[in-house]
Design a protein around this motif. Structure first.
Motif, mmCIF file in Angstrom:
data_model
loop_
_atom_site.group_PDB
_atom_site.id
_atom_site.type_symbol
_atom_site.label_atom_id
_atom_site.label_comp_id
_atom_site.label_asym_id
_atom_site.label_seq_id
_atom_site.Cartn_x
_atom_site.Cartn_y
_atom_site.Cartn_z
ATOM 1 N N GLU A 196 38.928 -12.027 -50.351
ATOM 2 C CA GLU A 196 38.833 -11.910 -48.893
ATOM 3 C C GLU A 196 37.445 -11.454 -48.458
ATOM 4 O O GLU A 196 36.945 -11.863 -47.410
ATOM 5 C CB GLU A 196 39.895 -10.932 -48.377
ATOM 6 C CG GLU A 196 41.322 -11.453 -48.453
ATOM 7 C CD GLU A 196 41.621 -12.533 -47.423
ATOM 8 O OE1 GLU A 196 40.725 -12.865 -46.613
ATOM 9 O OE2 GLU A 196 42.756 -13.052 -47.420
ATOM 10 N N GLU A 197 36.796 -10.620 -49.275
ATOM 11 C CA GLU A 197 35.437 -10.172 -48.949
ATOM 12 C C GLU A 197 34.473 -11.351 -48.919
ATOM 13 O O GLU A 197 33.655 -11.480 -47.995
ATOM 14 C CB GLU A 197 34.976 -9.131 -49.964
ATOM 15 C CG GLU A 197 33.539 -8.664 -49.745
ATOM 16 C CD GLU A 197 33.061 -7.748 -50.863
ATOM 17 O OE1 GLU A 197 32.007 -8.036 -51.458
ATOM 18 O OE2 GLU A 197 33.750 -6.746 -51.131
ATOM 19 N N VAL A 198 34.560 -12.220 -49.929
ATOM 20 C CA VAL A 198 33.687 -13.394 -49.958
ATOM 21 C C VAL A 198 33.987 -14.298 -48.762
ATOM 22 O O VAL A 198 33.070 -14.797 -48.092
ATOM 23 C CB VAL A 198 33.877 -14.175 -51.279
ATOM 24 C CG1 VAL A 198 33.031 -15.453 -51.261
ATOM 25 C CG2 VAL A 198 33.495 -13.315 -52.468
ATOM 26 N N ILE A 199 35.259 -14.510 -48.471
ATOM 27 C CA ILE A 199 35.651 -15.382 -47.360
ATOM 28 C C ILE A 199 35.083 -14.870 -46.049
ATOM 29 O O ILE A 199 34.461 -15.618 -45.279
ATOM 30 C CB ILE A 199 37.187 -15.491 -47.280
ATOM 31 C CG1 ILE A 199 37.738 -16.267 -48.483
ATOM 32 C CG2 ILE A 199 37.613 -16.177 -45.983
ATOM 33 C CD1 ILE A 199 39.256 -16.253 -48.570
ATOM 34 N N THR A 254 40.418 -17.663 -37.782
ATOM 35 C CA THR A 254 40.349 -16.624 -38.792
ATOM 36 C C THR A 254 40.516 -17.246 -40.171
ATOM 37 O O THR A 254 41.571 -17.820 -40.459
ATOM 38 C CB THR A 254 41.452 -15.571 -38.579
ATOM 39 O OG1 THR A 254 41.313 -14.995 -37.281
ATOM 40 C CG2 THR A 254 41.361 -14.480 -39.635
ATOM 41 N N PRO A 255 39.497 -17.167 -41.024
ATOM 42 C CA PRO A 255 39.659 -17.714 -42.379
ATOM 43 C C PRO A 255 40.435 -16.732 -43.245
ATOM 44 O O PRO A 255 40.211 -15.521 -43.190
ATOM 45 C CB PRO A 255 38.216 -17.869 -42.867
ATOM 46 C CG PRO A 255 37.476 -16.799 -42.142
ATOM 47 C CD PRO A 255 38.142 -16.616 -40.803
ATOM 48 N N ARG A 256 41.341 -17.250 -44.067
ATOM 49 C CA ARG A 256 42.132 -16.369 -44.908
ATOM 50 C C ARG A 256 42.798 -17.154 -46.027
ATOM 51 O O ARG A 256 42.941 -18.375 -45.943
ATOM 52 C CB ARG A 256 43.207 -15.647 -44.085
ATOM 53 C CG ARG A 256 44.227 -16.583 -43.458
ATOM 54 C CD ARG A 256 45.225 -15.823 -42.585
ATOM 55 N NE ARG A 256 45.888 -14.780 -43.340
ATOM 56 C CZ ARG A 256 46.639 -13.832 -42.780
ATOM 57 N NH1 ARG A 256 46.779 -13.793 -41.467
ATOM 58 N NH2 ARG A 256 47.243 -12.929 -43.520
ATOM 59 N N LEU A 257 43.201 -16.450 -47.044
ATOM 60 C CA LEU A 257 44.017 -17.064 -48.081
ATOM 61 C C LEU A 257 45.400 -17.366 -47.512
ATOM 62 O O LEU A 257 45.897 -16.628 -46.663
ATOM 63 C CB LEU A 257 44.155 -16.120 -49.279
ATOM 64 C CG LEU A 257 42.892 -15.844 -50.094
ATOM 65 C CD1 LEU A 257 43.166 -14.751 -51.117
ATOM 66 C CD2 LEU A 257 42.410 -17.104 -50.792
ATOM 67 N N ILE A 289 42.109 -21.045 -46.686
ATOM 68 C CA ILE A 289 41.237 -21.240 -47.838
ATOM 69 C C ILE A 289 42.119 -21.336 -49.082
ATOM 70 O O ILE A 289 42.830 -20.381 -49.411
ATOM 71 C CB ILE A 289 40.234 -20.087 -47.996
ATOM 72 C CG1 ILE A 289 39.515 -19.811 -46.655
ATOM 73 C CG2 ILE A 289 39.235 -20.405 -49.093
ATOM 74 C CD1 ILE A 289 38.683 -20.967 -46.149
ATOM 75 N N PRO A 290 42.120 -22.451 -49.787
ATOM 76 C CA PRO A 290 43.067 -22.629 -50.894
ATOM 77 C C PRO A 290 42.772 -21.717 -52.074
ATOM 78 O O PRO A 290 41.617 -21.427 -52.394
ATOM 79 C CB PRO A 290 42.894 -24.106 -51.272
ATOM 80 C CG PRO A 290 41.508 -24.449 -50.823
ATOM 81 C CD PRO A 290 41.263 -23.637 -49.583
ATOM 82 N N LEU A 291 43.853 -21.275 -52.713
ATOM 83 C CA LEU A 291 43.718 -20.440 -53.909
ATOM 84 C C LEU A 291 43.033 -21.181 -55.042
ATOM 85 O O LEU A 291 42.427 -20.569 -55.924
ATOM 86 C CB LEU A 291 45.105 -19.988 -54.382
ATOM 87 C CG LEU A 291 45.716 -18.762 -53.702
ATOM 88 C CD1 LEU A 291 47.135 -18.563 -54.207
ATOM 89 C CD2 LEU A 291 44.889 -17.522 -53.963
ATOM 90 N N GLY A 292 43.139 -22.518 -55.020
ATOM 91 C CA GLY A 292 42.577 -23.307 -56.102
ATOM 92 C C GLY A 292 41.079 -23.176 -56.267
ATOM 93 O O GLY A 292 40.525 -23.562 -57.300
ATOM 94 N N LEU A 293 40.398 -22.616 -55.259
ATOM 95 C CA LEU A 293 38.954 -22.404 -55.376
ATOM 96 C C LEU A 293 38.614 -21.165 -56.202
ATOM 97 O O LEU A 293 37.516 -21.065 -56.768
ATOM 98 C CB LEU A 293 38.336 -22.247 -53.979
ATOM 99 C CG LEU A 293 38.224 -23.494 -53.097
ATOM 100 C CD1 LEU A 293 37.761 -23.104 -51.704
ATOM 101 C CD2 LEU A 293 37.262 -24.493 -53.702
ATOM 102 N N PHE A 294 39.547 -20.224 -56.284
ATOM 103 C CA PHE A 294 39.219 -18.902 -56.815
ATOM 104 C C PHE A 294 39.575 -18.798 -58.296
ATOM 105 O O PHE A 294 40.409 -17.981 -58.711
ATOM 106 C CB PHE A 294 39.943 -17.828 -56.002
ATOM 107 C CG PHE A 294 39.468 -17.747 -54.586
ATOM 108 C CD1 PHE A 294 38.462 -16.868 -54.230
ATOM 109 C CD2 PHE A 294 39.998 -18.578 -53.613
ATOM 110 C CE1 PHE A 294 38.005 -16.798 -52.925
ATOM 111 C CE2 PHE A 294 39.555 -18.521 -52.305
ATOM 112 C CZ PHE A 294 38.547 -17.633 -51.956
ATOM 113 N N VAL A 295 38.957 -19.638 -59.089
ATOM 114 C CA VAL A 295 39.168 -19.628 -60.538
ATOM 115 C C VAL A 295 37.813 -19.630 -61.235
ATOM 116 O O VAL A 295 36.829 -20.124 -60.701
ATOM 117 C CB VAL A 295 40.005 -20.847 -60.985
ATOM 118 C CG1 VAL A 295 41.415 -20.785 -60.420
ATOM 119 C CG2 VAL A 295 39.322 -22.156 -60.596
#
Length: 771
Positions: free
Chosen positions: A500-503, A536-539, A601-607
């Motif tokens: 969330e900080e990066v987003i 608002t951008p968010r997971l 923001i899709p979780l699939g980016l955070f790998v």
């Protein structure tokens, strides 16, 4: 100790007041005391920050190394990567290693061709449908990056292959792991052979091919295949928004399109119609004969039934048309009520089939559906009506040849007592077509002999299939039915706070960048900024109780076929959830999506290797931050070139830098950049600036960062970005140079980069402006 006499002083010193020595000692003492106080204050300040998420770094210290296992892997990758600071002016000519070498060579050759004045890039046609969630597959207007998908699938594999937790017994988490293990158990799959699918066919009442068929009606069989097995023989069905609805609208529609038939179809642009070739039909006929042979169908009936199947398949396929033709004819996104659709294509019981498909959701005659090829749907209906009429006539002719006594008896006894010849003619070809469609659907859960035949068919269809490990196939199959389980398990691993900080940092920097952009119209400028500020951008959030959601699912590690059928039923529930969700929880997606008030923001980016909560923020912002900024810009500003002159101005500036550096490769003036190239250069250049600004702001907030391989913050950030683009992201195909050439452009006139980033004096002449 002060008894000794002072040494003789110069006359000028002797003229000073006698108290100067004392004042100097007092001043020195005060200065030292103040300096010590400042140092103590800094120590206390930095120590007070040690309990925060930001690393505590004294001003005189080098950045502390990150020592987590994830960081050690990242450091190993860095050690084998080219350093953009070593030879900055020609770094973009370096290869990306074995995996990226082919793509690198292609783009380098394309850049040199453009520099020499050669063209030949094909731009994607505007207006192609966006991302839609199909019932049996997920597609994107822009395909996934191979590297992105590889990293994501590897992360999902680690989840599936990790040991079951004691608290997960009989939970959804345990069931998805058991599903995966049953898929990996190839010996058990080979051992049962064709028996599972034969058992399924008997459960559906048999079929005319085997001579054993309970006379099931056309509509009831079609409805059952759609409801229980996500099989759509004559048309495809999916759920999605209408393209003309505003971004604020979350309304979803049932959407109907032509299916993907297992037959190669060529398009005759002169006659505007599809065609199939005779050799192609013979090849497919032979493969279907092999398929029926694996099912133990007697050879005496295979030729006749396969021939009728191919004839019906050809008639349906010839009514299809490619996407460019449908775009030109404006056949996409046509609104019809179900009542109107029933009148246009009466051979299908649309209300009954769609109610079965979306049960228990209500479906009514007045509901609006979206058609993407109404002429095909109407032609398909006429074809089905013709075949049903032919079968009925044949059935009546067959019955007329029976003795009167037998005919009378047929009216009284159960349908199972009719002779096989009667069954074979009554609805035979249509029913056979539907059962073979189901067979294609369940083939991934069958033995290797079935999969080999389907692979050959796919090659004949023109699919370029790469050999992928079996574990990847099993991960993808598990995701189709257990998507919410994956979502929950992935969210545990991501590091939600760091993500969330990066987003938030990237989006804040993006808003600041857009506010400085020069727009063609001030009213448009205000409108865009208001819209961006309102989002608002968010997971994505999933509040589903997953154990309850999968409570009725029974998984066996020794029966993959049964598990696969349950997965098809779970996909039906997944389809229904799309109506109530503001956005689809697609764990395999790496594209942000818009809802009324949010950017998901899709979780699939955070790998890894793009993100890990233990990475230095330089890595997370350099890799994921730039990628995220690029995708959000593309999502919010798809028509940026009509709204601002920035893409042309920035791209021309960057292109001038490139041409100056590569002037030895071209002798004549190159052609101007295409609009697609201008947009892509602006997109990546701006995204890199946004991510770098976001990272610098995070440094100010946190007063430091950890590091890898003893690299400075900016060095690690830009090196991470350069690694990002070695993976040949699909959008890079519009770039006329290697994407990490942007590192050179940004560092030329910036004090953020090391001094050795400076290029030769000749290179700077005439292009000193900062892009």
């Amino acid at each position: 100790m002060f008894d000794h006499q002072p040494a003789a002083q110069p006359e000028s010193e002797q003229e000073k007041p006698c108290h100067w020595g004392q004042d100097r000692r007092v001043l020195l003492g005060l200065t030292c005391s103040s300096f010590i106080s400042i140092l103590l204050g800094l120590v206390v300040y930095y120590r007070s920050r040690s309990n925060t998420a930001c690393p505590s770094v004294m001003p005189w210290q080098a950045p502390p190394p990150c020592l987590s296992s994830a960081c050690q892997k990242a450091a190993a990758r860095l050690s084998t990567a080219a350093d953009p600071f070593a030879q900055p002016c020609d770094y973009f000519l370096a290869s990306c290693g074995a995996e990226g070498l082919a793509a690198t060579s292609r783009r380098r050759q394309r850049g040199q061709q453009l520099a020499r004045g050669e063209r030949g890039l094909v731009e994607r046609a505007p207006g192609e449908p966006g991302r839609v969630v199909h019932l049996d597959r997920v597609t994107d207007a822009l395909p996934y990056s191979v590297a992105d998908k590889q990293s994501l699938l590897q992360a999902l594999r680690e989840i599936l292959e990790s040991p079951d937790r004691p608290s997960s017994m009989n939970s959804a988490e345990q069931k998805v792991r058991m599903f995966y293990r049953s898929c990996m158990n190839t010996s058990a799959i080979e051992r049962v052979g064709s028996e599972p699918v034969l058992k399924l066919i008997r459960k559906l009442g048999g079929w005319a091919v085997s001579g054993q068929w309970n006379r099931t009606s056309f509509s009831s069989t079609l409805s059952r295949l759609m409801r229980e097995y996500s099989t759509f023989p004559f048309f495809s069905v999916y759920v999605g928004k209408h393209r003309n609805d505003s971004d604020c609208s979350d309304r979803k529609y049932i959407q109907i399109d032509q299916p993907e038939f297992h037959i190669p179809v060529e398009w005759d642009s002169k006659k505007n119609k599809s065609k199939v070739t005779h050799p192609t039909l013979l090849q497919l006929l032979h493969l279907h004969l092999q398929l029926l042979g694996l099912l133990g169908v007697p050879s005496s009936s295979t030729n006749r039934h396969t021939g009728m199947f191919m004839q019906l398949l050809s008639e349906l396929a010839l009514a299809t048309s490619p996407l460019p033709h449908r775009l030109q004819r404006q056949l996409l996104h046509q609104r019809l009520t179900l009542r109107e659709l029933q009148a246009a294509a009466p051979a299908i019981d649309w209300l009954g089939c769609l109610r079965a498909t979306f049960h228990p959701l209500p479906v009514n005659q007045s509901d609006v559906v979206i058609l993407h090829n109404l002429p095909y749907i109407m032609s398909m209906s006429k074809t089905i009506s013709k075949w049903r009429s032919m079968e009925s006539d044949r059935y009546n002719d067959e019955r007329s040849n029976l003795s009167p006594n037998y005919t009378f008896r047929c009216r009284e006894v159960a349908s199972t007592q009719y002779p096989a010849s009667v069954y074979n003619m009554f609805n035979g070809p249509l029913h056979t077509f539907m059962i073979l469609s189901l067979l294609h659907k369940v083939t991934p859960a069958l033995s290797s002999k079935f999969i080999e035949i389907q692979t050959i068919m796919s090659v004949q269809l023109g699919d370029t299939l790469e050999a992928i490990p079996h574990w990847k196939k099993c991960v993808l199959e598990a995701e189709k039915g257990f998507d919410t389980v994956f979502f929950s398990l992935m969210k545990e691993r991501v590091g939600e706070k760091e993500a969330e900080e990066v987003i938030q940092d990237v989006y804040s920097s993006l808003k600041s960048t857009l506010s400085m952009l020069k727009w063609r119209d001030e009213e448009l400028h205000s409108s865009v900024l208001n819209r961006v500020s309102s989002l608002t951008p968010r997971l994505p959030i999933n509040n589903a109780k997953i154990d309850q959601q999968y409570s009725e699912v029974v998984v066996s590690e020794d029966d993959y076929f049964s598990n696969y059928l349950q997965s098809l039923a779970l996909q039906q529930k997944r389809r229904n959830r799309l109506f109530s969700q503001t956005t689809a929880l697609d764990i395999l997606s790496n594209h942000p999506s818009l809802s009324s008030e949010e950017i998901n923001i899709p979780l699939g980016l955070f790998v890894p290797p793009f993100f890990h909560p233990s990475y230095p923020r330089a890595v997370n912002y350099g890799r994921l931050g730039t990628l995220m900024a690029q995708k959000i810009l593309l999502l919010l500003l798809p028509d940026i070139q009509s709204q601002s002159e920035a893409p042309q101005r920035v791209s021309d500036c960057v292109w001038a830098h490139y041409l100056r550096l590569t002037e030895s490769l071209h002798g004549t003036d190159p052609p101007p950049l295409t609009p697609a190239q201008q947009r892509e250069i602006w997109l990546q250049h701006t995204a890199l600036h946004i991510a770098l600004q976001a990272y610098n702001q995070s440094l100010l907030k946190c007063r430091g960062d950890s590091s890898l391989s003893s690299l400075s913050y900016t060095h690690l950030f830009l090196t991470s970005f350069a690694q990002n683009d070695c993976n040949s992201h699909p959008s890079n195909e519009h770039l006329p140079f290697e994407p990490y050439f942007l590192v050179t452009v940004i560092c030329m006139n910036s004090d953020l980069c090391p001094k050795r980033m400076n290029c030769s004096h000749n290179f700077h002449q005439g292009i000193s402006q900062n892009c």
